[in-house]
Design an enzyme around this catalytic site. Structure first.
Site, PDB file in Angstrom:
ATOM      1  N   GLY A 177       0.813  -1.196   0.000  1.00 25.90           N
ATOM      2  CA  GLY A 177       0.000   0.000   0.000  1.00 25.90           C
ATOM      3  C   GLY A 177       0.854   1.256   0.000  1.00 25.90           C
ATOM      4  O   GLY A 177       2.071   1.216  -0.158  1.00 25.90           O
TER       5      GLY A 177
ATOM      6  N   GLY B 106       1.303  -4.412  -8.703  1.00 28.29           N
ATOM      7  CA  GLY B 106       0.741  -3.282  -7.985  1.00 28.29           C
ATOM      8  C   GLY B 106       1.733  -2.153  -7.826  1.00 28.29           C
ATOM      9  O   GLY B 106       1.394  -0.970  -7.995  1.00 28.29           O
TER      10      GLY B 106
ATOM     11  N   ASP C 126       6.190 -14.983  -8.034  1.00 28.62           N
ATOM     12  CA  ASP C 126       5.245 -15.836  -8.762  1.00 28.62           C
ATOM     13  C   ASP C 126       5.532 -15.902 -10.254  1.00 28.62           C
ATOM     14  O   ASP C 126       4.894 -16.672 -10.970  1.00 28.62           O
ATOM     15  CB  ASP C 126       3.816 -15.326  -8.576  1.00 28.62           C
TER      16      ASP C 126
ATOM     17  N   ARG D 156      -0.597 -16.779  -6.382  1.00 29.84           N
ATOM     18  CA  ARG D 156      -1.964 -16.274  -6.172  1.00 29.84           C
ATOM     19  C   ARG D 156      -2.841 -16.509  -7.401  1.00 29.84           C
ATOM     20  O   ARG D 156      -3.934 -17.056  -7.301  1.00 29.84           O
ATOM     21  CB  ARG D 156      -1.934 -14.776  -5.857  1.00 29.84           C
TER      22      ARG D 156
ATOM     23  N   TYR E  29       7.023 -18.552   3.790  1.00 30.53           N
ATOM     24  CA  TYR E  29       7.886 -17.505   4.327  1.00 30.53           C
ATOM     25  C   TYR E  29       9.350 -17.914   4.350  1.00 30.53           C
ATOM     26  O   TYR E  29      10.243 -17.063   4.266  1.00 30.53           O
ATOM     27  CB  TYR E  29       7.398 -17.092   5.717  1.00 30.53           C
ATOM     28  N   MET E  30       9.617 -19.202   4.432  1.00 33.09           N
ATOM     29  CA  MET E  30      11.004 -19.675   4.355  1.00 33.09           C
ATOM     30  C   MET E  30      11.574 -19.414   2.963  1.00 33.09           C
ATOM     31  O   MET E  30      12.730 -19.026   2.810  1.00 33.09           O
ATOM     32  CB  MET E  30      11.063 -21.166   4.681  1.00 33.09           C
TER      33      MET E  30
END
EC number: 2.7.1.11
Length: 549
Positions: free
Chosen positions: A266, A292, A321, A366, A472-473
């Site tokens: 953001g 984004g 990704d 995602r 997260y690793m």
């Protein structure tokens, strides 16, 4: 605008197949199909576009020329001379000069510059039929159309005086292996040009407006902790307002994961960020982030142009990704696939060692299943790979659960790999969004774990499910060798693009060549796995899974 071609009402099956498979999967933003009647009564099939494509009639002999002209217009690079009447000067970047004993050779004597008119070809396969695996066709006949994009690299002429430049670097979004490598190389290259004033913006776009956040990291040192049999180096940073980013400061940051500058999602309003850019007197802004963050960079670029500011905004595509349009790959992806092997191997060992063991691994992705697909291919241990781009059913005769039953009978164990965005149509949808505006996904990995347990309990078959989520690793890892090279070149090219006077662009690798692309084109839509592609077919061949329908 729309792209249209004329066809009779009884169009042939190949053309219908082309319409409903190729265009809907096309990577250039064409999304809507409809049809209308022409004046002569023939049906005109239209492919409506989301990014301003022209009206084309494929019966017009000059349609290809018109298409090419529109492509060249869309992929032309915004330049600061669009709003400023500036004269270029000879570049200060010359490797030959730096290596010369005399140290004063003219930059003209070094043959390492990219001509401003150099182009790279985006696609090289000429498909003979729209039904060919992975075909991406412009017209129903799959005509060969050249897609040229601007080649990246140092130019002989530049539009900034390096000693007067203040450059800023910001990293946005989530963590990704290689962030520090890009930061490091941007600083190195800026210094080669002669820039002395380089600052880091902390914690993404938030650093432009959040009170209390300093502008730049200034010192770095390691604490050495002695443990039995080994030494652990702990990186510690200190911040104040007196020193700048430099080679000395960033020299070793590539040895650790994360972001040297910090990240966040953001940000403030575009106008507030540009207000801050003006107040700080920033001339070049390097934004490292995903779709984004690229959209934010483009908004900043447009606002700077609106205010007629001489500011170059250049992005570096960062998404683990691998879902940014036109790019062969983005940095962090190779590392993610490599690190995913550890999780998959652990799941394989656990599953094989248990009675009716089922190893379940959830990987990132995602909206795009590239990590899950490539990790499944490279490991050779996956029996089922589920990705967002390919629908499937869990129950029923041809569902995933029935296939798992078959695998337990046949092998005694199995390993399943799922992308985080897979199966969202099977779960309850949430309207909640994160700070970046992304829809918060339901956790398909946990749902799959519970579903498998319940299914085998209901049919009275014991199953030992081992669930691993290494997200997260993987994100926090240091970049591997392949990604480190990619990061290095992308960082260098970002600086070359800024000094060449471009703004509102991003630097990427396309068809094995490094190129500059306008941000407006790469953010049209995320890149996704094409279920008709050869790579997905190879994955299915490797896993041996059916289509689950």
């Amino acid at each position: 605008m729309a792209i249209a071609f004329k066809a009779s009402a009884n169009s042939s099956t190949p053309q219908q197949h082309w319409l409903h498979s190729t265009w809907e999967q096309h990577q250039h933003g064409f999304t809507h199909l409809n049809e209308r009647k022409s004046r002569k009564g023939a049906m005109v099939l239209c492919v409506r576009a989301v990014s301003g494509k022209p009206d084309l009639d494929f019966s017009d002999p000059s349609w290809k020329q018109k298409y090419q002209e529109d492509w060249n217009r869309r992929f032309s690079l915004p330049h600061i001379t669009d709003i400023y009447d500036l004269k270029p000067r000879l570049t200060t970047f010359s490797l030959k000069k730096n290596r010369s004993e005399a140290g004063n050779l003219s930059a003209d004597m070094w043959n390492g510059y990219v001509n401003k008119d150099d182009r790279a070809l985006l696609k090289v396969i000429k498909y003979a039929s729209p039904t060919s695996a992975g075909a991406e066709c412009v017209d129903p006949d799959c005509s060969w159309v050249e897609h040229w994009i601007h080649r990246a690299g140092p130019r002989k002429e530049i539009y900034y005086e390096p000693e007067e430049v203040k450059a800023a670097i910001v990293t946005c979004g989530g963590l990704c292996p290689g962030l520090n490598d890009v930061i490091r190389q941007i600083v190195f290259t800026l210094e080669i040009y002669g820039v002395k004033n380089i600052v880091g913006i902390q914690f993404g776009y938030r650093g432009f407006f959040e009170k209390g956040l300093k502008e730049m990291p200034v010192s770095m040192f390691f604490h050495i902790i002695r443990c039995p049999g080994r030494l652990i180096a702990v990186l510690e940073l200190q911040f104040d307002d007196n020193l700048q980013l430099s080679r000395k400061v960033v020299e070793n940051i590539n040895l650790s994961g994360g972001s040297f500058l910090g990240v966040s999602r953001g940000g403030a309003k575009t106008s507030e960020i540009v207000d801050s850019i003006q107040a700080r007197r920033i001339d070049m802004l390097f934004v490292i982030g995903g779709n984004g963050s690229h959209a934010g960079a483009n908004a900043i670029h447009e606002e700077c142009r609106k205010r007629k500011l001489k500011v170059s905004v250049v992005a570096v595509p960062k998404t683990i990704d691998n879902d940014i349009l036109f790019m062969d790959k983005t940095f962090g992806f190779d590392t993610a696939v490599e690190e995913a092997q550890r999780a998959i191997n652990s799941a394989y060992i656990e599953a094989r060692s248990a009675y009716h063991g089922i190893g379940l691994v959830k990987l990132m992705g995602r909206s795009s299943g590239f990590i899950a697909m490539q990790a499944s291919l490279s490991s050779g241990q996956i029996d089922v790979c589920l990705i967002p781009e390919v629908s499937f059913t869990l129950d029923g005769e041809h569902g995933v659960m029935r296939h798992l039953e078959h695998l337990l009978v046949k092998k005694g164990f199995c390993v399943v790999c799922v992308a985080e965005g897979a199966g969202q149509d099977l779960l309850q949808k949430s309207n909640a969004t994160d700070a970046s505006g992304n829809v918060i996904l339901s956790d398909f990995g946990v749902h799959m774990q519970q579903k498998i347990k319940k299914h085998f309990k209901d049919i009275g078959v014991p199953a030992d499910v081992k669930y691993i989520d290494p997200t997260y690793m993987v994100r926090a890892c240091r970049a591997n060798a392949s990604d480190a090279i990619l990061c290095t070149v992308l960082g260098q090219n970002a600086v070359h693009g800024a000094f060449a006077g471009f703004s509102g662009i991003t630097s990427g690798i396309c068809n094995t060549h490094y190129a500059f692309l306008p941000i407006t084109e790469v953010i049209t839509t995320p890149k996704r796995v094409n279920p008709n592609s050869r790579m997905w077919h190879r994955c299915l061949t490797s896993t041996g899974q059916p289509d689950f329908h």
